[in-house]
Design an enzyme around this catalytic site. Sequence first.
Site, mmCIF file in Angstrom:
data_model
loop_
_atom_site.group_PDB
_atom_site.id
_atom_site.type_symbol
_atom_site.label_atom_id
_atom_site.label_comp_id
_atom_site.label_asym_id
_atom_site.label_seq_id
_atom_site.Cartn_x
_atom_site.Cartn_y
_atom_site.Cartn_z
ATOM 1 N N HIS A 10 -7.021 18.288 -23.172
ATOM 2 C CA HIS A 10 -8.227 18.133 -22.204
ATOM 3 C C HIS A 10 -8.671 19.370 -21.320
ATOM 4 C CE1 HIS A 10 -5.377 17.045 -19.387
ATOM 5 N NE2 HIS A 10 -6.144 17.162 -18.497
HETATM 6 C C1 UD1 Z 1 -9.850 15.602 -14.513
HETATM 7 C C2 UD1 Z 1 -8.839 16.537 -13.718
HETATM 8 C C3 UD1 Z 1 -7.698 16.887 -14.540
HETATM 9 C C4 UD1 Z 1 -6.990 15.736 -15.097
HETATM 10 C C5 UD1 Z 1 -7.935 14.954 -15.955
HETATM 11 C C6 UD1 Z 1 -6.923 13.853 -16.590
HETATM 12 C C7 UD1 Z 1 -10.125 17.584 -12.176
HETATM 13 C C8 UD1 Z 1 -10.889 19.178 -11.824
HETATM 14 N N1 UD1 Z 1 -9.745 17.478 -13.273
HETATM 15 O O1 UD1 Z 1 -10.217 16.406 -15.645
HETATM 16 O O2 UD1 Z 1 -6.972 17.586 -13.656
HETATM 17 O O3 UD1 Z 1 -5.921 16.304 -15.969
HETATM 18 O O4 UD1 Z 1 -8.919 14.540 -15.080
HETATM 19 O O5 UD1 Z 1 -8.056 13.014 -17.312
HETATM 20 O O6 UD1 Z 1 -10.395 16.855 -11.231
HETATM 21 N N2 UD1 Z 1 -15.832 11.458 -18.511
HETATM 22 C C9 UD1 Z 1 -16.180 10.448 -19.239
HETATM 23 N N3 UD1 Z 1 -15.788 9.141 -18.666
HETATM 24 C C10 UD1 Z 1 -15.310 8.994 -17.545
HETATM 25 C C11 UD1 Z 1 -14.755 10.338 -16.767
HETATM 26 C C12 UD1 Z 1 -15.285 11.663 -17.412
HETATM 27 O O7 UD1 Z 1 -16.837 10.360 -20.176
HETATM 28 O O8 UD1 Z 1 -14.467 7.956 -16.997
HETATM 29 C C13 UD1 Z 1 -16.575 12.771 -19.094
HETATM 30 C C14 UD1 Z 1 -17.713 13.382 -18.400
HETATM 31 O O9 UD1 Z 1 -18.488 13.657 -19.218
HETATM 32 C C15 UD1 Z 1 -17.401 14.412 -17.376
HETATM 33 C C16 UD1 Z 1 -15.979 14.795 -18.246
HETATM 34 O O10 UD1 Z 1 -15.519 13.888 -18.866
HETATM 35 O O11 UD1 Z 1 -18.098 15.128 -17.306
HETATM 36 C C17 UD1 Z 1 -15.203 15.597 -17.318
HETATM 37 O O12 UD1 Z 1 -14.686 14.544 -16.290
HETATM 38 P P1 UD1 Z 1 -13.932 15.331 -14.950
HETATM 39 O O13 UD1 Z 1 -13.616 14.116 -14.118
HETATM 40 O O14 UD1 Z 1 -15.030 16.261 -14.383
HETATM 41 O O15 UD1 Z 1 -12.629 16.106 -15.353
HETATM 42 P P2 UD1 Z 1 -11.821 15.712 -16.370
HETATM 43 O O16 UD1 Z 1 -11.802 16.719 -17.482
HETATM 44 O O17 UD1 Z 1 -11.478 14.168 -16.805
#
Ligand code: UD1
Length: 390
Positions: A206
């Site tokens: 991820h």
């Molecule tokens: C975040 C953390 C990362 C951690 C990871 C665990 C930051 C910068 N990154 O990354 O350190 O290792 O979580 O999973 O805080 N999305 C969904 N559903 C959700 C949440 C997110 O579909 O419930 C999708 C969305 O398209 C979103 C993307 O995932 O834009 C990324 O989510 P985000 O919380 O920005 O970062 P992660 O990649 O999950």
Amino acid sequence: MKVVVIAGARPNFVKISPLLRAMGRRPNFTPVLVHTGQHYDAQLSDQFFADLGIEAPAYNLEVGSGSHAVQTAEVMKRLEPVLATEHPDRLMVVGDVNSTIAAALVAVKLGIPVDHVEAGLRSFDRTMPEEVNRVLTDAIADQLFVTEISGVDNLRREGIPAERIHLVGNVMIDALEACRPRWEQVPVVQRFGLESGQPYALVTLHRPSNVDNPETLTRIVDALETVSRQLPLLWPVHPRTKQALRGNPHVYWHGHKDGNGRHRLLALEPLGYLDCLAVMSRARLVLTDSGGIQEETTVLGVPCLTLRNNTERPVTLTHGTNRLIGTDPEAIVSAAHQALTEPCRANDRPPLWDGMASERIVDRLEARRAAPTKSSPSSIGCQTTSAIGS
Ligand code: UD1
């Protein structure tokens, strides 16, 4: 002591669960859980609350997804009035996600001391969003609770006074041990259509550097497809990675079509906490770019290949089963082949990864409350200090 505890993203939920339990056992602590809503999907959030037995948060800020600036700013805007209402004595943040730095910044500006759990880890790669979050959170935190000795060294090098640094162990391992009787009973083989006794590997990816660029991700998938000729790969896919994978001919989505043929790279919906540990603990090999999984495989004794060029958790290399292999497809295939053909490397548990880290943290906070004006390093703090001098 009223402590506002912040959790935003999947790994945070694991880390706060033993901390909330440790505080809940002591009558003089009142933890108030705030979920920022950074992760909101049932599979990334609700399932973890259920698996870990965490009660519903007192507040959900529902910030959702967005750019780093938007997500960080929304947490800050929405948390400030909560802290103004609750007047906590302290605020506790865990890990290195955007919610961690956002909440710490709000609290510090309101004069509320911040405790950072899992402080001091450094990849020395400032292109990782988490590295920026770690450095900044540690710079403004009051008490820094550290999982491994490298974290103590890093914080001292950054000028943090020794009396604020406490080597306490790893709350992620507290959660793993507390839930062991339950994840040991999950029937992995039946769940994913494996044959009894059939070796398999677990894959998780991820990191933005691995999954956001379609070319990089395709090269990794090609390498995984080659590895899958040796054994089936189970791949619970993070939402960030999912969209980019659709249509890739090598990836077979479990449950979407017939699994006959040579489709052995099996994409799954994200797993809950218990399912994930069950799958991981019985895997022959793990290929990952997660930080937490490097630590969990170290304790479980499962060989781990990390698809990154650095790790902020070097104790998993020196004591554990982890190897850094980068993302070059040939390196992935050859490291996997080697790991599958050689006997598993012996592993040691890193010091203090014994399931008691949360108790040490809460002990330390209690000791501070007893002597609020004068710093009174616990025995653990003293050990840390002498380790720094050596
Ligand atoms: C975040 C953390 C990362 C951690 C990871 C665990 C930051 C910068 N990154 O990354 O350190 O290792 O979580 O999973 O805080 N999305 C969904 N559903 C959700 C949440 C997110 O579909 O419930 C999708 C969305 O398209 C979103 C993307 O995932 O834009 C990324 O989510 P985000 O919380 O920005 O970062 P992660 O990649 O999950």
